[in-house]
Design a protein around this motif. Structure first.
Motif, PDB file in Angstrom:
ATOM      1  N   LEU A 211       0.794  -1.224   0.100  1.00  0.00           N
ATOM      2  CA  LEU A 211       0.077   0.030   0.028  1.00  0.00           C
ATOM      3  C   LEU A 211       0.954   1.292   0.121  1.00  0.00           C
ATOM      4  O   LEU A 211       1.910   1.438   0.957  1.00  0.00           O
ATOM      5  CB  LEU A 211      -0.977   0.106   1.370  1.00  0.00           C
ATOM      6  CG  LEU A 211      -1.841  -1.145   1.379  1.00  0.00           C
ATOM      7  CD1 LEU A 211      -2.676  -0.941   2.692  1.00  0.00           C
ATOM      8  CD2 LEU A 211      -2.968  -1.226   0.161  1.00  0.00           C
ATOM      9  N   LYS A 212       0.723   2.145  -1.210  1.00  0.00           N
ATOM     10  CA  LYS A 212       1.265   3.321  -1.036  1.00  0.00           C
ATOM     11  C   LYS A 212       0.501   4.316   0.034  1.00  0.00           C
ATOM     12  O   LYS A 212      -0.588   4.079   0.433  1.00  0.00           O
ATOM     13  CB  LYS A 212       1.319   4.052  -2.412  1.00  0.00           C
ATOM     14  CG  LYS A 212       1.700   3.073  -3.546  1.00  0.00           C
ATOM     15  CD  LYS A 212       1.764   3.852  -4.721  1.00  0.00           C
ATOM     16  CE  LYS A 212       0.361   3.849  -5.319  1.00  0.00           C
ATOM     17  NZ  LYS A 212      -0.220   2.625  -5.670  1.00  0.00           N
ATOM     18  N   PRO A 213       1.073   5.419   0.517  1.00  0.00           N
ATOM     19  CA  PRO A 213       0.265   6.350   1.358  1.00  0.00           C
ATOM     20  C   PRO A 213      -1.174   6.573   1.206  1.00  0.00           C
ATOM     21  O   PRO A 213      -2.079   6.343   2.064  1.00  0.00           O
ATOM     22  CB  PRO A 213       1.028   7.721   1.432  1.00  0.00           C
ATOM     23  CG  PRO A 213       2.365   7.230   1.044  1.00  0.00           C
ATOM     24  CD  PRO A 213       2.238   6.128   0.065  1.00  0.00           C
ATOM     25  N   CYS A 214      -1.547   7.144  -0.185  1.00  0.00           N
ATOM     26  CA  CYS A 214      -2.793   7.399  -0.638  1.00  0.00           C
ATOM     27  C   CYS A 214      -3.541   6.234  -0.441  1.00  0.00           C
ATOM     28  O   CYS A 214      -4.826   6.160  -0.159  1.00  0.00           O
ATOM     29  CB  CYS A 214      -2.871   7.965  -1.949  1.00  0.00           C
ATOM     30  SG  CYS A 214      -2.222   6.904  -3.352  1.00  0.00           S
TER      31      CYS A 214
ATOM     32  N   HIS B  20       1.488   6.937   6.063  1.00  0.00           N
ATOM     33  CA  HIS B  20       0.604   5.854   5.909  1.00  0.00           C
ATOM     34  C   HIS B  20      -0.298   5.840   7.029  1.00  0.00           C
ATOM     35  O   HIS B  20       0.374   6.052   8.364  1.00  0.00           O
ATOM     36  CB  HIS B  20       1.530   4.504   5.862  1.00  0.00           C
ATOM     37  CG  HIS B  20       2.253   4.446   4.669  1.00  0.00           C
ATOM     38  ND1 HIS B  20       3.398   5.098   4.332  1.00  0.00           N
ATOM     39  CD2 HIS B  20       2.141   3.682   3.589  1.00  0.00           C
ATOM     40  CE1 HIS B  20       3.887   4.621   3.223  1.00  0.00           C
ATOM     41  NE2 HIS B  20       3.141   3.569   2.668  1.00  0.00           N
ATOM     42  N   VAL B  21      -1.484   5.604   6.952  1.00  0.00           N
ATOM     43  CA  VAL B  21      -2.285   5.608   8.054  1.00  0.00           C
ATOM     44  C   VAL B  21      -2.773   4.308   8.356  1.00  0.00           C
ATOM     45  O   VAL B  21      -3.453   3.766   9.449  1.00  0.00           O
ATOM     46  CB  VAL B  21      -3.790   6.490   7.970  1.00  0.00           C
ATOM     47  CG1 VAL B  21      -3.428   7.757   7.789  1.00  0.00           C
ATOM     48  CG2 VAL B  21      -4.707   6.045   6.580  1.00  0.00           C
TER      49      VAL B  21
ATOM     50  N   ILE C 187       8.114  -0.309   4.701  1.00  0.00           N
ATOM     51  CA  ILE C 187       9.323  -0.328   3.844  1.00  0.00           C
ATOM     52  C   ILE C 187       9.602   0.955   3.450  1.00  0.00           C
ATOM     53  O   ILE C 187       8.686   1.518   2.675  1.00  0.00           O
ATOM     54  CB  ILE C 187       9.204  -1.222   2.581  1.00  0.00           C
ATOM     55  CG1 ILE C 187       9.117  -2.753   3.195  1.00  0.00           C
ATOM     56  CG2 ILE C 187      10.429  -1.084   1.846  1.00  0.00           C
ATOM     57  CD1 ILE C 187       8.765  -3.428   2.258  1.00  0.00           C
ATOM     58  N   GLY C 188      10.614   1.598   3.708  1.00  0.00           N
ATOM     59  CA  GLY C 188      11.057   2.985   3.523  1.00  0.00           C
ATOM     60  C   GLY C 188      10.636   3.985   4.550  1.00  0.00           C
ATOM     61  O   GLY C 188      10.218   3.566   5.637  1.00  0.00           O
ATOM     62  N   GLU C 189      10.799   5.348   4.468  1.00  0.00           N
ATOM     63  CA  GLU C 189      10.631   6.331   5.371  1.00  0.00           C
ATOM     64  C   GLU C 189       9.206   6.738   5.524  1.00  0.00           C
ATOM     65  O   GLU C 189       8.302   6.789   4.576  1.00  0.00           O
ATOM     66  CB  GLU C 189      11.531   7.519   5.113  1.00  0.00           C
ATOM     67  CG  GLU C 189      12.914   7.255   5.114  1.00  0.00           C
ATOM     68  CD  GLU C 189      13.801   8.683   4.892  1.00  0.00           C
ATOM     69  OE1 GLU C 189      13.248   9.469   4.817  1.00  0.00           O
ATOM     70  OE2 GLU C 189      15.069   8.491   4.860  1.00  0.00           O
ATOM     71  N   GLU C 190       8.556   7.040   6.832  1.00  0.00           N
ATOM     72  CA  GLU C 190       7.421   7.518   6.896  1.00  0.00           C
ATOM     73  C   GLU C 190       7.303   8.920   6.483  1.00  0.00           C
ATOM     74  O   GLU C 190       8.175   9.778   6.875  1.00  0.00           O
ATOM     75  CB  GLU C 190       6.785   7.264   8.287  1.00  0.00           C
ATOM     76  CG  GLU C 190       5.315   7.794   8.462  1.00  0.00           C
ATOM     77  CD  GLU C 190       4.406   6.965   7.906  1.00  0.00           C
ATOM     78  OE1 GLU C 190       4.350   7.187   6.414  1.00  0.00           O
ATOM     79  OE2 GLU C 190       3.586   6.178   8.324  1.00  0.00           O
TER      80      GLU C 190
END
Length: 331
Positions: free
Chosen positions: A81-84, A167-168, A174-177
């Motif tokens: 899941l991508k942020p959106c 991300h909610v 994986i990666g930076e928030e």
């Protein structure tokens, strides 16, 4: 362009599949062309190694796929899941549309996805695309030498006006928030509001008249999850057919916009998949902007269980006459 490499996602997917944490992986695979990336369910390590991709064309919002897929699988499914995407994920959980226990969510940081139409406008007859640092190396059928295209020049509209890199929802990241962004996503809505009613009507009549009723917007929208759509009702008079008059072409999109009001997370899938390039996201953003102004800022999917303003009465709600007259003119 992407900070996250394919091998990072691939290695994690193989690991979770191998140790039995998940039984399948909802990811991306290359289609007929390099830019034609499609969702796919992988079930083995060999399938992942052969077909899994992660690049600037992985724009599909996987949350919608969980509604149908999780009911048909055994065990848990890994989903990237991508942020959106995570906002739609939470909104669907709020509506009890899939079983959270059957999903293992891996958040993936994202710097934006490429708009294929913008890319094609810069390079006609694309034969090969390679994602590189900062952009894309594009080869066409007319020239063997690759041309560099800056990623910033071909981003999707929703990425140019990204509302959040945060991300909610996820089980691991994986990666930076990232953070919630103060974007300019309502600027185009404000331009429409500044028009006269006749100008706005002409604008939307022109745009909606392009509709061919392919239902791509409805089918891709994470907020459209009814098992039977009102537009599949044989008694509606508009069952799965191209519009034959202006009433039909307008009502399909207006009714759909009302249906998702308060539930739309502004993921932009409706506009992205539209073959006629109708800016359908502007209808949804108008509703979001209206609710923010009338009831206070609200972001669908920010938290599981949040009630939308339209279904959550409070004593502080704006009165009907205030809603209609707050600008001193027709909305």
């Amino acid at each position: 362009m992407q900070k996250i490499r394919r091998d990072q996602l691939l290695d994690r997917a193989i690991s979770l599949l191998s140790d039995g944490t998940v039984n399948s992986v909802l990811g991306w695979q290359k289609g007929e062309f390099d830019y034609d990336v499609t969702p796919h369910i992988f079930r083995t390590e060999d399938e992942l190694k052969e077909g899994f991709v992660w690049n600037d064309f992985c724009y599909s919002n996987f949350s919608k796929y969980l509604v149908a897929k999780t009911d048909r699988i055994e065990g848990r499914m890994l989903v990237f899941l991508k942020p959106c995407d995570t906002y739609s994920f939470n909104q669907l959980l709020t509506e009890h549309r899939f079983d959270r226990e059957k999903v293992y969510a891996v958040g993936v940081s994202c710097e934006g996805m490429v708009d294929v139409n913008k890319l094609k406008a810069k390079a006609d007859g694309i034969s090969c695309v390679e994602c590189v640092e900062g952009g894309l190396e594009v080869t066409t059928i007319y020239d063997d030498e690759a041309v560099f295209v800056d990623a910033k020049d071909v981003l999707l509209e929703r990425c140019l006006n990204c509302k959040s890199k945060k991300h909610v929802a996820y089980d691991e990241l994986i990666g930076e928030e990232g953070e919630i962004i103060d974007s300019a996503r309502f600027d185009e809505v404000a331009k429409l509001e500044a028009m006269t009613p006749d100008q706005r009507f002409a604008f939307w009549q022109n745009e909606l008249s392009k509709c061919i009723r392919c239902n791509a917007c409805r089918d891709a929208c994470p907020a459209c999850t009814c098992e039977t759509c009102v537009f599949n009702n044989s008694n509606s008079g508009v069952e799965n057919k191209a519009p034959v008059n202006s009433f039909e072409e307008q009502m399909f999109h207006i009714i759909r916009a009302y249906h998702v009001a308060g539930r739309c997370t502004d993921c932009g899938e409706c506009s992205r998949v539209c073959p006629q390039n109708i800016p359908l996201h502007l209808l949804n953003r108008k509703f979001i902007k209206e609710m923010n102004e009338c009831y206070g800022e609200y972001q669908a999917g920010e938290e599981i269980g949040m009630r939308a303003p339209l279904v959550n009465y409070t004593l502080d709600d704006m009165e009907a006459d205030e809603v209609l007259n707050r600008r001193g003119e027709d909305a």
